[in-house]
Design an enzyme around this catalytic site. Sequence first.
Site, PDB file in Angstrom:
ATOM      1  N   PHE A 131     -15.697   2.165   6.793  1.00 65.11           N
ATOM      2  CA  PHE A 131     -14.134   2.966   7.009  1.00 65.11           C
ATOM      3  C   PHE A 131     -13.903   2.909   5.559  1.00 65.11           C
ATOM      4  O   PHE A 131     -13.257   3.394   5.436  1.00 65.11           O
ATOM      5  CB  PHE A 131     -13.186   1.705   7.771  1.00 65.11           C
ATOM      6  CG  PHE A 131     -13.996   0.258   6.987  1.00 65.11           C
ATOM      7  CD1 PHE A 131     -13.227   0.257   6.421  1.00 65.11           C
ATOM      8  CD2 PHE A 131     -13.661  -0.398   8.332  1.00 65.11           C
ATOM      9  CE1 PHE A 131     -12.878  -0.906   5.942  1.00 65.11           C
ATOM     10  CE2 PHE A 131     -14.251  -1.765   7.888  1.00 65.11           C
ATOM     11  CZ  PHE A 131     -13.372  -1.946   6.771  1.00 65.11           C
ATOM     12  N   TYR A 187     -11.787  -2.958  -3.461  1.00 63.23           N
ATOM     13  CA  TYR A 187     -12.309  -3.151  -2.295  1.00 63.23           C
ATOM     14  C   TYR A 187     -14.057  -3.212  -2.324  1.00 63.23           C
ATOM     15  O   TYR A 187     -14.242  -3.253  -1.312  1.00 63.23           O
ATOM     16  CB  TYR A 187     -12.189  -1.949  -1.389  1.00 63.23           C
ATOM     17  CG  TYR A 187     -10.837  -2.000  -0.732  1.00 63.23           C
ATOM     18  CD1 TYR A 187     -10.127  -3.050   0.167  1.00 63.23           C
ATOM     19  CD2 TYR A 187      -9.771  -1.885  -1.581  1.00 63.23           C
ATOM     20  CE1 TYR A 187      -8.899  -3.393   0.629  1.00 63.23           C
ATOM     21  CE2 TYR A 187      -7.778  -1.689  -0.727  1.00 63.23           C
ATOM     22  CZ  TYR A 187      -7.861  -2.783   0.391  1.00 63.23           C
ATOM     23  OH  TYR A 187      -6.602  -3.600   0.531  1.00 63.23           O
ATOM     24  N   ASN A 240      -1.980  -0.026   7.078  1.00 66.36           N
ATOM     25  CA  ASN A 240      -1.311  -1.617   7.984  1.00 66.36           C
ATOM     26  C   ASN A 240      -0.547  -2.626   6.946  1.00 66.36           C
ATOM     27  O   ASN A 240       0.091  -3.221   6.643  1.00 66.36           O
ATOM     28  CB  ASN A 240      -2.464  -2.778   7.473  1.00 66.36           C
ATOM     29  CG  ASN A 240      -3.643  -2.476   7.181  1.00 66.36           C
ATOM     30  OD1 ASN A 240      -3.244  -2.175   6.596  1.00 66.36           O
ATOM     31  ND2 ASN A 240      -4.532  -3.149   7.136  1.00 66.36           N
ATOM     32  N   THR A 271      -4.971  -8.274  10.421  1.00 65.60           N
ATOM     33  CA  THR A 271      -5.926  -7.087   9.881  1.00 65.60           C
ATOM     34  C   THR A 271      -5.178  -6.186  10.467  1.00 65.60           C
ATOM     35  O   THR A 271      -4.990  -4.771   9.984  1.00 65.60           O
ATOM     36  CB  THR A 271      -7.814  -6.860   9.090  1.00 65.60           C
ATOM     37  OG1 THR A 271      -7.064  -8.036   8.673  1.00 65.60           O
ATOM     38  CG2 THR A 271      -7.525  -5.841   8.264  1.00 65.60           C
ATOM     39  N   LYS A 325       0.125  -1.029   0.673  1.00 64.82           N
ATOM     40  CA  LYS A 325       0.269  -0.267   0.133  1.00 64.82           C
ATOM     41  C   LYS A 325       1.146   1.533   0.576  1.00 64.82           C
ATOM     42  O   LYS A 325       2.299   1.434   0.165  1.00 64.82           O
ATOM     43  CB  LYS A 325      -0.885  -0.024   1.495  1.00 64.82           C
ATOM     44  CG  LYS A 325      -1.869  -1.290   0.742  1.00 64.82           C
ATOM     45  CD  LYS A 325      -2.742  -1.475   2.724  1.00 64.82           C
ATOM     46  CE  LYS A 325      -3.803  -1.927   2.361  1.00 64.82           C
ATOM     47  NZ  LYS A 325      -4.195  -2.678   3.702  1.00 64.82           N
ATOM     48  N   GLU A 363      -8.631 -11.341  -8.297  1.00 64.48           N
ATOM     49  CA  GLU A 363      -8.120  -9.093  -8.165  1.00 64.48           C
ATOM     50  C   GLU A 363      -6.793  -9.828  -9.240  1.00 64.48           C
ATOM     51  O   GLU A 363      -5.969  -8.450  -9.779  1.00 64.48           O
ATOM     52  CB  GLU A 363      -7.507 -10.284  -6.577  1.00 64.48           C
ATOM     53  CG  GLU A 363      -8.421  -9.202  -5.195  1.00 64.48           C
ATOM     54  CD  GLU A 363      -7.919  -9.377  -3.984  1.00 64.48           C
ATOM     55  OE1 GLU A 363      -9.023  -9.208  -2.965  1.00 64.48           O
ATOM     56  OE2 GLU A 363      -7.235 -10.072  -3.914  1.00 64.48           O
ATOM     57  N   ARG A 394      -1.269 -14.962   3.978  1.00 65.32           N
ATOM     58  CA  ARG A 394      -1.995 -13.893   5.105  1.00 65.32           C
ATOM     59  C   ARG A 394      -1.298 -14.834   6.078  1.00 65.32           C
ATOM     60  O   ARG A 394      -0.903 -13.143   6.876  1.00 65.32           O
ATOM     61  CB  ARG A 394      -3.383 -14.831   5.047  1.00 65.32           C
ATOM     62  CG  ARG A 394      -4.037 -14.251   4.016  1.00 65.32           C
ATOM     63  CD  ARG A 394      -4.800 -12.879   3.641  1.00 65.32           C
ATOM     64  NE  ARG A 394      -5.926 -12.516   4.902  1.00 65.32           N
ATOM     65  CZ  ARG A 394      -6.629 -11.515   4.834  1.00 65.32           C
ATOM     66  NH1 ARG A 394      -6.951 -10.749   3.862  1.00 65.32           N
ATOM     67  NH2 ARG A 394      -7.346 -11.983   5.539  1.00 65.32           N
ATOM     68  N   HIS A 426      -1.659  -5.671   1.404  1.00 64.81           N
ATOM     69  CA  HIS A 426      -3.140  -5.757   1.050  1.00 64.81           C
ATOM     70  C   HIS A 426      -2.184  -7.669   0.591  1.00 64.81           C
ATOM     71  O   HIS A 426      -1.616  -7.644  -0.482  1.00 64.81           O
ATOM     72  CB  HIS A 426      -3.543  -5.715   0.119  1.00 64.81           C
ATOM     73  CG  HIS A 426      -4.977  -6.598  -0.559  1.00 64.81           C
ATOM     74  ND1 HIS A 426      -6.226  -6.417  -0.024  1.00 64.81           N
ATOM     75  CD2 HIS A 426      -5.007  -7.260  -1.644  1.00 64.81           C
ATOM     76  CE1 HIS A 426      -6.927  -7.468  -0.496  1.00 64.81           C
ATOM     77  NE2 HIS A 426      -6.150  -8.043  -2.195  1.00 64.81           N
ATOM     78  N   ARG A 456       2.693  -6.693   9.219  1.00 72.77           N
ATOM     79  CA  ARG A 456       2.324  -5.569  10.241  1.00 72.77           C
ATOM     80  C   ARG A 456       2.208  -5.952  11.703  1.00 72.77           C
ATOM     81  O   ARG A 456       2.012  -5.024  11.803  1.00 72.77           O
ATOM     82  CB  ARG A 456       1.075  -5.906  10.144  1.00 72.77           C
ATOM     83  CG  ARG A 456       0.145  -5.711   8.054  1.00 72.77           C
ATOM     84  CD  ARG A 456      -1.555  -6.169   8.001  1.00 72.77           C
ATOM     85  NE  ARG A 456      -2.132  -5.582   6.637  1.00 72.77           N
ATOM     86  CZ  ARG A 456      -3.013  -6.587   7.416  1.00 72.77           C
ATOM     87  NH1 ARG A 456      -3.935  -7.317   7.136  1.00 72.77           N
ATOM     88  NH2 ARG A 456      -3.751  -6.103   5.592  1.00 72.77           N
TER      89      ARG A 456
HETATM   90  N1  UDP Z   1      -9.411  -1.164   7.491  1.00 72.80           N
HETATM   91  C1  UDP Z   1     -10.001  -0.694   8.446  1.00 72.80           C
HETATM   92  N2  UDP Z   1     -10.376  -0.297   9.429  1.00 72.80           N
HETATM   93  C2  UDP Z   1     -11.357  -1.209   9.581  1.00 72.80           C
HETATM   94  C3  UDP Z   1     -10.864  -2.806   9.494  1.00 72.80           C
HETATM   95  C4  UDP Z   1      -9.926  -2.587   7.614  1.00 72.80           C
HETATM   96  O1  UDP Z   1      -9.788   0.844   7.784  1.00 72.80           O
HETATM   97  O2  UDP Z   1     -11.842  -1.335  10.836  1.00 72.80           O
HETATM   98  C5  UDP Z   1      -8.938  -0.983   5.961  1.00 72.80           C
HETATM   99  C6  UDP Z   1      -7.139  -1.879   6.500  1.00 72.80           C
HETATM  100  O3  UDP Z   1      -6.281  -0.601   5.674  1.00 72.80           O
HETATM  101  C7  UDP Z   1      -7.571  -3.566   5.792  1.00 72.80           C
HETATM  102  C8  UDP Z   1      -9.037  -2.985   4.792  1.00 72.80           C
HETATM  103  O4  UDP Z   1      -8.880  -2.019   5.313  1.00 72.80           O
HETATM  104  O5  UDP Z   1      -6.957  -4.017   5.594  1.00 72.80           O
HETATM  105  C9  UDP Z   1      -9.573  -4.004   3.838  1.00 72.80           C
HETATM  106  O6  UDP Z   1     -10.027  -4.840   4.752  1.00 72.80           O
HETATM  107  P1  UDP Z   1      -9.979  -6.600   5.116  1.00 72.80           P
HETATM  108  O7  UDP Z   1     -10.723  -6.575   6.341  1.00 72.80           O
HETATM  109  O8  UDP Z   1     -10.333  -6.976   4.146  1.00 72.80           O
HETATM  110  O9  UDP Z   1      -8.645  -6.543   5.901  1.00 72.80           O
HETATM  111  P2  UDP Z   1      -7.645  -7.588   5.215  1.00 72.80           P
HETATM  112  O10 UDP Z   1      -7.624  -8.430   4.124  1.00 72.80           O
HETATM  113  O11 UDP Z   1      -6.607  -6.654   4.011  1.00 72.80           O
HETATM  114  O12 UDP Z   1      -6.723  -8.180   6.203  1.00 72.80           O
HETATM  115 MG    MG Z   2      -9.247  -8.613   3.084  1.00 73.76          MG
END
Ligand code: UDP
Ligand code: MG
Length: 148
Positions: free
Chosen positions: A57, A49, A112, A91, A9, A126, A85, A115, A102
């Site tokens: 958010f 997204y 964070n 996350t 990111k 994707e 992952r 992705h 992270r």
């Molecule tokens: N995110 C955020 N606030 C939240 C949850 C997610 O800003 O409460 C952002 C964060 O950057 C995250 C992205 O949204 O990586 C996508 O969310 P997801 O639940 O898909 O998490 P990831 O798959 O990236 O772990």
């Molecule tokens: Mg995700």
Amino acid sequence: MEQTFIMIKPDGVQRGLVGEIIGRFEKKGFSLKGLKLLNVDQAFAEKHYADLSSKPFFNGLVEYIVSGPVVAMVWEGKGVVATGRKIIGATNPAESAPGTIRGDFAIDIGRNVIHGSDAVESARKEIGLWFPEGVANWSSSLSPWIYE
Ligand code: UDP
Ligand code: MG
């Protein structure tokens, strides 16, 4: 062979973490199949997204992703979606284990760093979105030293 979509990111790029992050996936034994640095626009970020469009958010997330260049990658290997992952970590960086990307490099959930696709099916979608031109076709000569 399984593939996943990984994106560094804008904060990861700005903070000079590109080499460190690529190194972690490389050293694990996964193969880099696609790689580019690019800026995405709002419509593209919203598409990536789309599943999160109802979340509070969402707007902030899209703003974050368009705020600077990102590094888009395709990585390949056995179990790369789930293992990717794990390499990335939870996350919310407050809950990501030390040793994960992270856990080692981030503090706030909205910054964070990286992705990674959450399932084989979302990886397929994707990769199609980010690499419509396709990815490179090669296989590492180290394969017999990585896979039994
Ligand atoms: N995110 C955020 N606030 C939240 C949850 C997610 O800003 O409460 C952002 C964060 O950057 C995250 C992205 O949204 O990586 C996508 O969310 P997801 O639940 O898909 O998490 P990831 O798959 O990236 O772990
Ligand atoms: Mg995700």
